[in-house]
Design a protein around this motif. Structure first.
Motif, PDB file in Angstrom:
ATOM      1  N   ALA A  98     -29.692   9.248  24.229  1.00 55.28           N
ATOM      2  CA  ALA A  98     -29.792   9.138  22.185  1.00 55.28           C
ATOM      3  C   ALA A  98     -30.885   9.180  21.997  1.00 55.28           C
ATOM      4  O   ALA A  98     -30.876  10.089  21.071  1.00 55.28           O
ATOM      5  N   LEU A  99     -31.973   9.371  22.607  1.00 54.28           N
ATOM      6  CA  LEU A  99     -33.729   9.563  21.431  1.00 54.28           C
ATOM      7  C   LEU A  99     -33.407  11.620  21.899  1.00 54.28           C
ATOM      8  O   LEU A  99     -33.838  11.650  21.164  1.00 54.28           O
ATOM      9  N   GLY A 100     -33.203  12.111  22.698  1.00 52.65           N
ATOM     10  CA  GLY A 100     -33.265  13.471  23.261  1.00 52.65           C
ATOM     11  C   GLY A 100     -32.127  13.924  22.161  1.00 52.65           C
ATOM     12  O   GLY A 100     -32.321  14.504  21.362  1.00 52.65           O
ATOM     13  N   GLY A 101     -31.227  12.954  21.575  1.00 50.45           N
ATOM     14  CA  GLY A 101     -30.128  13.419  20.980  1.00 50.45           C
ATOM     15  C   GLY A 101     -30.724  13.425  19.297  1.00 50.45           C
ATOM     16  O   GLY A 101     -31.018  13.662  18.243  1.00 50.45           O
ATOM     17  N   LEU A 102     -31.993  12.231  19.317  1.00 51.07           N
ATOM     18  CA  LEU A 102     -32.148  12.211  17.785  1.00 51.07           C
ATOM     19  C   LEU A 102     -33.470  13.446  17.209  1.00 51.07           C
ATOM     20  O   LEU A 102     -33.173  13.813  15.966  1.00 51.07           O
ATOM     21  N   LEU A 103     -34.498  13.972  18.871  1.00 53.95           N
ATOM     22  CA  LEU A 103     -35.542  14.949  18.827  1.00 53.95           C
ATOM     23  C   LEU A 103     -34.705  16.046  18.240  1.00 53.95           C
ATOM     24  O   LEU A 103     -35.852  16.837  17.540  1.00 53.95           O
ATOM     25  N   THR A 104     -33.038  15.866  19.206  1.00 57.18           N
ATOM     26  CA  THR A 104     -32.410  17.475  18.530  1.00 57.18           C
ATOM     27  C   THR A 104     -32.452  17.425  16.593  1.00 57.18           C
ATOM     28  O   THR A 104     -32.219  19.190  16.511  1.00 57.18           O
ATOM     29  N   ALA A 105     -31.841  16.562  16.327  1.00 53.89           N
ATOM     30  CA  ALA A 105     -31.688  16.265  14.824  1.00 53.89           C
ATOM     31  C   ALA A 105     -32.628  16.357  14.229  1.00 53.89           C
ATOM     32  O   ALA A 105     -32.080  16.133  12.796  1.00 53.89           O
ATOM     33  N   GLY A 159     -34.755  16.857  10.968  1.00 59.13           N
ATOM     34  CA  GLY A 159     -34.981  17.973  10.152  1.00 59.13           C
ATOM     35  C   GLY A 159     -33.613  18.380   9.604  1.00 59.13           C
ATOM     36  O   GLY A 159     -33.290  19.517   9.472  1.00 59.13           O
ATOM     37  N   THR A 160     -32.406  17.832  10.351  1.00 60.50           N
ATOM     38  CA  THR A 160     -31.404  17.574   9.883  1.00 60.50           C
ATOM     39  C   THR A 160     -30.691  16.880   8.792  1.00 60.50           C
ATOM     40  O   THR A 160     -30.854  15.727   9.352  1.00 60.50           O
ATOM     41  N   PRO A 161     -29.306  17.228   8.300  1.00 63.16           N
ATOM     42  CA  PRO A 161     -28.525  16.050   8.078  1.00 63.16           C
ATOM     43  C   PRO A 161     -27.412  15.574   9.126  1.00 63.16           C
ATOM     44  O   PRO A 161     -27.469  13.857   9.025  1.00 63.16           O
ATOM     45  N   GLN A 162     -27.853  15.338  10.302  1.00 61.35           N
ATOM     46  CA  GLN A 162     -27.385  14.029  11.261  1.00 61.35           C
ATOM     47  C   GLN A 162     -28.289  13.736  11.899  1.00 61.35           C
ATOM     48  O   GLN A 162     -27.748  13.364  12.389  1.00 61.35           O
ATOM     49  N   GLY A 163     -29.539  13.890  11.081  1.00 63.11           N
ATOM     50  CA  GLY A 163     -30.633  13.131  11.637  1.00 63.11           C
ATOM     51  C   GLY A 163     -30.299  11.202  12.031  1.00 63.11           C
ATOM     52  O   GLY A 163     -31.005  10.609  12.589  1.00 63.11           O
ATOM     53  N   ALA A 164     -29.606  10.880  10.966  1.00 68.26           N
ATOM     54  CA  ALA A 164     -29.460   9.655  10.229  1.00 68.26           C
ATOM     55  C   ALA A 164     -28.781   8.529  11.354  1.00 68.26           C
ATOM     56  O   ALA A 164     -28.642   7.651  12.013  1.00 68.26           O
ATOM     57  N   ALA A 165     -27.657   9.500  11.078  1.00 65.67           N
ATOM     58  CA  ALA A 165     -26.551   9.902  13.118  1.00 65.67           C
ATOM     59  C   ALA A 165     -26.662   8.925  13.903  1.00 65.67           C
ATOM     60  O   ALA A 165     -26.281   8.229  14.777  1.00 65.67           O
ATOM     61  N   ALA A 166     -27.886   9.478  14.397  1.00 69.59           N
ATOM     62  CA  ALA A 166     -28.151  10.328  15.348  1.00 69.59           C
ATOM     63  C   ALA A 166     -29.147   8.803  15.850  1.00 69.59           C
ATOM     64  O   ALA A 166     -29.701   8.206  17.241  1.00 69.59           O
ATOM     65  N   ARG A 167     -29.846   8.685  15.313  1.00 69.34           N
ATOM     66  CA  ARG A 167     -31.505   8.007  14.718  1.00 69.34           C
ATOM     67  C   ARG A 167     -30.228   5.981  15.038  1.00 69.34           C
ATOM     68  O   ARG A 167     -30.738   4.707  15.454  1.00 69.34           O
ATOM     69  N   ARG A 168     -28.750   4.949  14.443  1.00 70.51           N
ATOM     70  CA  ARG A 168     -27.506   4.535  14.548  1.00 70.51           C
ATOM     71  C   ARG A 168     -27.233   4.747  15.849  1.00 70.51           C
ATOM     72  O   ARG A 168     -27.656   3.647  16.516  1.00 70.51           O
ATOM     73  N   VAL A 169     -27.358   5.812  16.689  1.00 71.04           N
ATOM     74  CA  VAL A 169     -26.734   5.803  17.920  1.00 71.04           C
ATOM     75  C   VAL A 169     -28.032   5.780  18.541  1.00 71.04           C
ATOM     76  O   VAL A 169     -26.890   4.426  20.053  1.00 71.04           O
TER      77      VAL A 169
END
Length: 677
Positions: free
Chosen positions: A189-196, A198-208
């Motif tokens: 999940a941390l990797g997913g957040l780092l990938t996201a 600067g994108t609109p998907q960042g907030a959802a990745a942080r919640r995950v």
């Protein structure tokens, strides 16, 4: 209405949408076998009644089973089924001694209060409180065992079988430990957040990521510090740790590094600054390393000297290394240090003291915490809520010709379980799911009443409970209803003609909960959200004060725990808002009004993380005026929550990345003041 609100799906769409959890195959098999064995043994021995009560215990154990270490499984299942057995004995005593109706109603009402108060103390208390009342209602209504008190011990016996089926699970290698699996999920999940970033998907990745950290924290809830070796002052070279202690030490270090990396990633998310793809890919590589079949680093003493060849087993997998890059902002430098520490921790290396992240596990549980929660105002209020609904249910069923009156208070207990979301949604879903389940059961019983086949159907339904419970409450009810009706049929108390009245009982119980536990009860969606908002503001305040305190270059252990507590409180507030969105107007609209506040608090958490990086790596000194502005805004928001007044302002993320030369806290203060104006 804003464009975002107009594009948001209606409340009924939120309520009807199921999730798609992963299929827990091990739990499914364990549940099926744990239920089928007592039923088949009871059939073979001619004591099917005993088998039914043991199967009920196995089913209640299945409802509380998790993929976790044996000690946690015993505590979780033992607490729940122990309360269930007590309730069954109490209900059986009411029936066996033919207690007068009024006295029985008083006993069940008091039991409802105790059940509700216990349910409000936390997840384990919620499971125990619900099963206490459910089993008491069942014991008062079902045909008793012979002797009458044997039902409780038989339930414990069935639960013990489920526990035993999980014991062979003991991991053969560290990578199979559920805690390691959860830790790997955190790094994914941390990797997913780092990938996201600067994108609109960042907030959802942080919640995950926050949800995965919450799950891992629950698995590590036992104080690790009591299992780890104490520092030695007289021996310069520590002796090797026992294997289990070394494994826990390894998990502890990797968890700390994940917390530090999560803070840095949250600051980068707030600053809208991405990182190179090769940096974003490192956490996923660490997750694969944790679960690699050849991974033996967990058994390596983490405090071994870094240059000692014995500290790296010959069959250890290749370790992941951070690529060469030049972090140019304080938040990126914080991420660089945390990822380097994480790579060392996962590999079992001692690490570079210059980049080490000093943290601490959660403080040990207070032995008086349960007592304090049980006697709290919130527990008393929820106990009164359940007691009122149970009293009304008992009064209504006493005045109606219902052949299985226990079904009504039992349904009340299921619907009022406090940690399953909206009471309105549960009441409606319970009614709809029961209709579907009754229809399936009626079709089955019209085709066959063969006990062996019905026992197999009951085991199949119990096996589906772990998946259906995670997918949707209505689906869970549709699975649980046939199981309950089939068990009653096996006990010789039902038939095809008696299946239909269960719909009436369930609808009646749902109406009682909707009227007396929802419409006439003041604690609806906003009243659950607002205390969460107040808690979130308090934890953010404590986190901010720890960041701006005297230990800037070397964060104190308390700061780590305050940061984790703040992020978890924010997740709880967001979850309550999400539950509120599933309720019809006006409650749904009131929940929606708190969405901007929860979003602003989440962004403040990122801003404080970015500010912490500026203090540690950017040379910035604390700014008392900006701290005062944020604290004043947090107090104003908490006051608004206590007064049930959602703020009317709106905040927008500034365009472009945050300028690292500017104070992150100053910008956060401005955003909060814009929300509250």
């Amino acid at each position: 209405m804003s464009s975002s609100a107009a594009s948001r799906p209606p409340w009924w769409a939120h309520a009807a949408r199921p999730t798609r959890p992963a299929v827990p195959w091990a739990l499914l098999v364990r549940a099926a076998v744990g239920t089928a064995v007592p039923l088949f043994v009871g059939l073979a021995c001619g004591r099917l009644g005993f088998g039914v009560f043991a199967a009920l215990g196995a089913m209640h154990a299945t409802l509380n089973d998790r993929m976790e270490p044996a000690r946690l499984r015993v505590q979780r299942i033992g607490t729940a089924v122990g309360a269930s057995a007590v309730g069954m004995v109490i209900g059986g005593a009411l029936r066996h001694f033919d207690v007068p109706l009024l006295a029985a109603v008083v006993v069940l009402t008091l039991l409802g209060f105790a059940s509700g108060a216990l349910s409000a103390t936390g997840p384990r208390g919620s499971a125990a409180g619900m099963l206490l009342l459910v089993s008491a209602a069942l014991g008062d209504g079902m045909a008793p065992a012979h002797p009458w008190w044997a039902a409780g011990p038989l339930m414990l016996l069935g639960a013990g079988l489920v526990l035993l089926l999980g014991l062979p699970y003991r991991p053969a290698r560290p990578a199979d430990d559920p805690r390691v699996q959860a830790l790997a999920a955190v790094y994914e999940a941390l990797g997913g957040l780092l990938t996201a970033l600067g994108t609109p998907q960042g907030a959802a990745a942080r919640r995950v990521l926050t949800a995965r950290l919450n799950q891992l924290q629950d698995l590590l809830q036992d104080p690790l510090s009591s299992l780890l070796p104490r520092p030695r002052r007289t021996r310069p070279t520590p002796s090797p740790l026992p294997q289990e202690s070394a494994h826990l030490h390894h998990l502890h270090r990797a968890y700390e590094a994940a917390l530090a990396a999560s803070e840095a990633a949250t600051g980068l998310l707030w600053a809208w600054r991405p990182v190179p793809p090769e940096v974003a890919a490192l956490p996923s590589a660490l997750a694969r390393q944790l679960t690699s079949p050849a991974s033996t680093a967990a058994s390596t003493p983490a405090d071994s000297p870094p240059n000692n060849p014995a500290s790296s087993p010959p069959d250890a997998p290749a370790t992941s290394k951070l690529p060469d890059w030049s972090p140019d902002t304080p938040a990126r430098q914080a991420l660089d240090a945390a990822l380097r520490t994480a790579a060392d921790a996962v590999a079992g290396r001692a690490g570079d003291p210059a980049t080490a992240v000093h943290a601490a596990p959660a403080p040990p549980p207070d032995p008086w915490r349960l007592r304090a929660r049980l006697l709290s105002r919130g527990s008393a209020r929820y106990g009164a809520r359940v007691a009122l609904c149970v009293a009304v249910a008992e009064a209504v069923t006493a005045g109606l010709p219902l052949d299985r009156a226990y079904w009504v208070p039992m349904t009340v207990a299921f619907v009022l379980k406090p940690d399953l979301g909206s009471v309105f949604l549960r009441a409606v879903s319970r009614a709809v799911g029961t209709v579907l389940g009754v229809a399936l059961t009626a079709a089955l019983l019209s085709l066959t009443t063969e006990p062996w086949l019905l026992a197999a159907v009951a085991a199949l339904c119990v096996a589906l409970l772990p998946y259906s419970a995670a997918a949707h409450y209505g689906l869970n009810t549709a699975v649980m209803t046939p199981m309950a009706l089939v068990l009653v049929q096996l006990g010789g108390q039902s038939g095809v003609a008696e299946v239909g009245p269960r719909v009436l009982d369930t609808v009646l119980a749902s109406l009682i909960v909707l009227v007396f536990g929802y419409l006439l009860w003041p604690e609806r969606a906003p009243h659950r959200i607002e205390p969460r908002i107040v808690t979130a503001t308090g934890t953010l305040r404590a986190y901010l004060l720890s960041v701006t305190g005297p230990t800037l270059k070397d964060p104190a252990p308390s700061q780590v725990w305050l940061r984790r507590t703040a992020y978890r409180a924010l997740a709880d507030a967001r979850q309550e808002v999400r539950h509120g969105l599933t309720e019809p107007p006006p409650a749904g609209r009131q929940a929606e009004a708190w969405l901007p506040a929860t979003a602003a608090l989440e962004r403040l958490g990122g801003a404080v993380a970015a500010y912490a990086a500026q203090l540690r790596y950017g040379g910035r000194r604390p700014e008392p005026a900006e701290v005062t502005r944020v604290l004043a805004a947090l107090e104003q928001l908490a006051t608004a929550a206590r007064a049930h007044r959602p703020p009317d302002g709106r905040t927008e993320r500034p365009p472009g990345p945050h300028n690292p030369a500017r104070s992150a806290l100053a910008q956060a203060a401005g955003e909060l003041e814009q929300l509250l104006r």
